[in-house]
Design a protein around this motif. Structure first.
Motif, mmCIF file in Angstrom:
data_model
loop_
_atom_site.group_PDB
_atom_site.id
_atom_site.type_symbol
_atom_site.label_atom_id
_atom_site.label_comp_id
_atom_site.label_asym_id
_atom_site.label_seq_id
_atom_site.Cartn_x
_atom_site.Cartn_y
_atom_site.Cartn_z
ATOM 1 N N ARG A 46 -11.178 17.531 -16.904
ATOM 2 C CA ARG A 46 -10.620 16.433 -16.720
ATOM 3 C C ARG A 46 -9.239 16.175 -17.740
ATOM 4 O O ARG A 46 -9.648 16.209 -19.208
ATOM 5 C CB ARG A 46 -11.677 15.344 -17.162
ATOM 6 N N LEU A 47 -8.093 15.982 -17.148
ATOM 7 C CA LEU A 47 -6.936 15.968 -17.857
ATOM 8 C C LEU A 47 -6.342 14.436 -17.785
ATOM 9 O O LEU A 47 -6.645 13.784 -16.663
ATOM 10 C CB LEU A 47 -5.835 16.638 -17.982
ATOM 11 N N TYR A 48 -6.072 13.847 -18.866
ATOM 12 C CA TYR A 48 -5.084 12.594 -18.848
ATOM 13 C C TYR A 48 -3.803 12.420 -18.612
ATOM 14 O O TYR A 48 -3.081 13.452 -18.986
ATOM 15 C CB TYR A 48 -5.330 11.638 -20.239
ATOM 16 N N TYR A 49 -3.382 11.505 -17.817
ATOM 17 C CA TYR A 49 -1.869 11.670 -17.492
ATOM 18 C C TYR A 49 -1.504 10.329 -17.191
ATOM 19 O O TYR A 49 -2.365 9.371 -17.079
ATOM 20 C CB TYR A 49 -1.445 12.318 -16.318
ATOM 21 N N GLU A 50 -0.146 9.914 -17.321
ATOM 22 C CA GLU A 50 0.506 8.570 -17.162
ATOM 23 C C GLU A 50 1.778 8.748 -16.261
ATOM 24 O O GLU A 50 2.416 9.732 -16.088
ATOM 25 C CB GLU A 50 1.047 7.930 -18.392
ATOM 26 N N ASP A 51 1.813 7.890 -15.332
ATOM 27 C CA ASP A 51 2.839 8.073 -14.211
ATOM 28 C C ASP A 51 3.593 6.815 -13.919
ATOM 29 O O ASP A 51 2.963 5.794 -13.999
ATOM 30 C CB ASP A 51 2.105 8.489 -12.729
ATOM 31 N N SER A 52 4.865 7.018 -13.732
ATOM 32 C CA SER A 52 5.511 5.727 -13.387
ATOM 33 C C SER A 52 5.005 4.817 -12.364
ATOM 34 O O SER A 52 4.534 5.601 -11.354
ATOM 35 C CB SER A 52 7.044 6.220 -13.389
ATOM 36 N N GLN A 53 5.496 3.609 -12.337
ATOM 37 C CA GLN A 53 5.290 2.704 -11.160
ATOM 38 C C GLN A 53 6.149 3.050 -10.110
ATOM 39 O O GLN A 53 5.778 3.096 -8.668
ATOM 40 C CB GLN A 53 5.381 1.249 -11.555
ATOM 41 N N ASN A 54 7.427 3.668 -10.338
ATOM 42 C CA ASN A 54 8.223 3.836 -9.307
ATOM 43 C C ASN A 54 7.999 5.153 -9.050
ATOM 44 O O ASN A 54 8.055 6.347 -9.609
ATOM 45 C CB ASN A 54 9.690 3.864 -10.074
ATOM 46 N N LYS A 55 7.336 5.269 -7.733
ATOM 47 C CA LYS A 55 7.088 6.599 -7.055
ATOM 48 C C LYS A 55 8.014 7.366 -6.354
ATOM 49 O O LYS A 55 7.801 8.539 -5.605
ATOM 50 C CB LYS A 55 5.655 6.541 -6.500
ATOM 51 N N GLN A 56 9.229 6.501 -6.198
ATOM 52 C CA GLN A 56 10.318 7.030 -5.330
ATOM 53 C C GLN A 56 11.284 7.905 -5.982
ATOM 54 O O GLN A 56 12.086 8.551 -5.321
ATOM 55 C CB GLN A 56 11.002 5.941 -4.733
ATOM 56 N N GLY A 57 11.320 7.834 -7.411
ATOM 57 C CA GLY A 57 12.163 8.591 -8.310
ATOM 58 C C GLY A 57 12.077 9.801 -8.343
ATOM 59 O O GLY A 57 10.872 10.515 -8.125
ATOM 60 N N GLN A 58 12.984 10.632 -8.691
ATOM 61 C CA GLN A 58 12.667 12.263 -8.891
ATOM 62 C C GLN A 58 11.918 12.433 -9.934
ATOM 63 O O GLN A 58 11.975 11.916 -11.070
ATOM 64 C CB GLN A 58 14.144 12.828 -9.187
ATOM 65 N N PRO A 59 10.709 13.356 -9.662
ATOM 66 C CA PRO A 59 9.792 13.382 -10.730
ATOM 67 C C PRO A 59 10.411 14.185 -12.008
ATOM 68 O O PRO A 59 10.882 15.338 -11.849
ATOM 69 C CB PRO A 59 8.594 14.171 -10.030
ATOM 70 N N MET A 60 9.742 13.832 -13.122
ATOM 71 C CA MET A 60 10.302 14.522 -14.357
ATOM 72 C C MET A 60 8.959 14.651 -15.105
ATOM 73 O O MET A 60 8.294 13.470 -15.411
ATOM 74 C CB MET A 60 11.397 13.621 -15.015
#
Length: 265
Positions: free
Chosen positions: A11-25
Motif C-alpha cells: 500500500r502506497l500513499y499518494y496525493e492527486d490534484s483536484q484538476n484531473k483534466q490537466g497534463q499529469p506531472m
C-alpha cells in the motif's frame, strides 16, 4: 490524499490534484525523502493547470513498511502501477535523487510510450567512480561501497535554509512516519551500483532535462553536461547556483522557473 496497492500488494500513499483534466506531472522523491519536499512545486504547477501527483515510495513517508522490493527496479514497477492505477498518459516525470533512478528504471522496464518529458534533479546516472566516469558519489568505488553507503546519511545535503512551509511539511511527515536507514540500506546499496547511462542514451528522443545543484555535496554538476552529451546534445541542462542536493526545495523560485520553461516548450 489516498492509497493504492501495487501488484505485489504493497500500500502506497499518494496525493492527486483536484484538476484531473490537466497534463499529469508525477514528482518522485529520493532515498530517505517523502512527498512533502515537492510542496512548492505542487502549489505552483497546480496553479498553472497541471495535474500534479506526488507519492511516497515503499518504506518511505506514509507508505507501507515492507521487507519486499528493496531494489530500484521494484520502485520503477511501483511507478508503473501508479500510472496504471490513475490511467495516466502523456506524463511528465520529475524525479529527485534516487527518484531519478526510479524514472530510468521505469523507462528500462516499460518504455516511454506514456511519457511526455523527463526531469531529473541532482542525480548522477552512475554513482560508482570508475576510470570512464569520474562523476560518481563522493569517493565511492567498488572498494569502499559499504562505507560510502553508511556515510551518506551524515552528509549535509543543503546549502540554503529550506522555506518554512516545506521544512515544516517534511518534518511533520518524518515525525509521523520515521525512515529507518538501517533497514533500508539494501535499497541504497542497490541504488549505488546501478548504471543508467544506456537508458539515457536509448530514450534520447524523449525530451530530458538534467537539473543539478551548483554546490551539491554529493557530486560535481559536470555530470549533467556529460549526460547531455550522452543524448547527442538533445537533452537540456540547468544548474541552480548556490544550492546543494535539493535545488527544488532550497530555491523553489529558480527551479520552478526552469521547470516551467521546459514543460511548456
Amino acid at each position: 490524499m489516498a492509497y493504492f496497492y501495487t501488484n505485489d500488494h504493497t500500500r502506497l500513499y499518494y496525493e492527486d490534484s483536484q484538476n484531473k483534466q490537466g497534463q499529469p506531472m508525477i514528482m518522485i522523491h529520493g532515498y530517505g525523502g517523502n512527498h512533502a519536499e515537492f510542496l512548492n512545486q505542487q502549489i505552483a504547477f497546480e496553479e498553472q493547470g497541471f495535474r500534479v501527483i506526488v507519492f511516497d515510495q515503499r518504506n518511505h513517508g506514509a507508505s507501507a513498511r515492507t521487507g519486499k522490493g528493496a531494489r530500484v527496479s521494484r520502485l520503477g514497477a511501483d511507478l508503473a502501477d501508479l500510472i496504471r492505477e490513475l490511467a495516466l498518459d502523456h506524463v511528465i516525470l520529475v524525479g529527485h535523487s534516487m527518484g531519478a533512478a526510479v524514472i530510468w528504471a521505469y523507462l528500462s522496464l516499460y518504455g516511454a510510450a506514456q511519457v511526455a518529458r523527463v526531469v531529473t534533479i541532482d542525480q548522477s546516472p552512475k554513482a560508482l567512480n570508475t576510470p570512464d566516469w569520474p562523476y560518481g558519489l563522493l569517493d565511492d568505488t567498488w572498494d569502499n561501497l559499504s562505507l560510502t553507503a553508511r556515510n551518506v546519511e551524515h552528509v549535509k545535503m543543503t546549502v540554503k535554509h529550506l522555506p518554512d512551509n516545506v521544512y515544516e511539511a517534511i518534518r511533520t511527515v518524518q515525525a509521523d512516519h520515521p525512515f529507518n536507514y538501517e533497514q533500508n540500506e539494501p535499497l541504497l546499496m542497490n541504488h549505488l551500483v546501478q548504471d543508467w547511462r544506456d537508458v539515457i542514451r536509448t530514450y534520447r528522443d524523449v525530451p530530458q532535462l538534467f537539473v543539478a545543484g551548483g554546490d551539491s555535496p554529493l557530486w560535481s554538476s559536470d555530470y549533467a553536461v556529460t549526460c547531455q552529451h550522452i543524448t547527442d546534445d538533445q537533452a537540456e541542462v540547468a544548474i541552480v547556483p548556490h544550492t546543494g542536493h535539493l535545488p527544488h526545495v532550497e530555491d523553489p523560485e529558480s527551479f520552478n522557473a526552469i521547470l516551467t520553461t521546459f514543460v511548456n516548450a
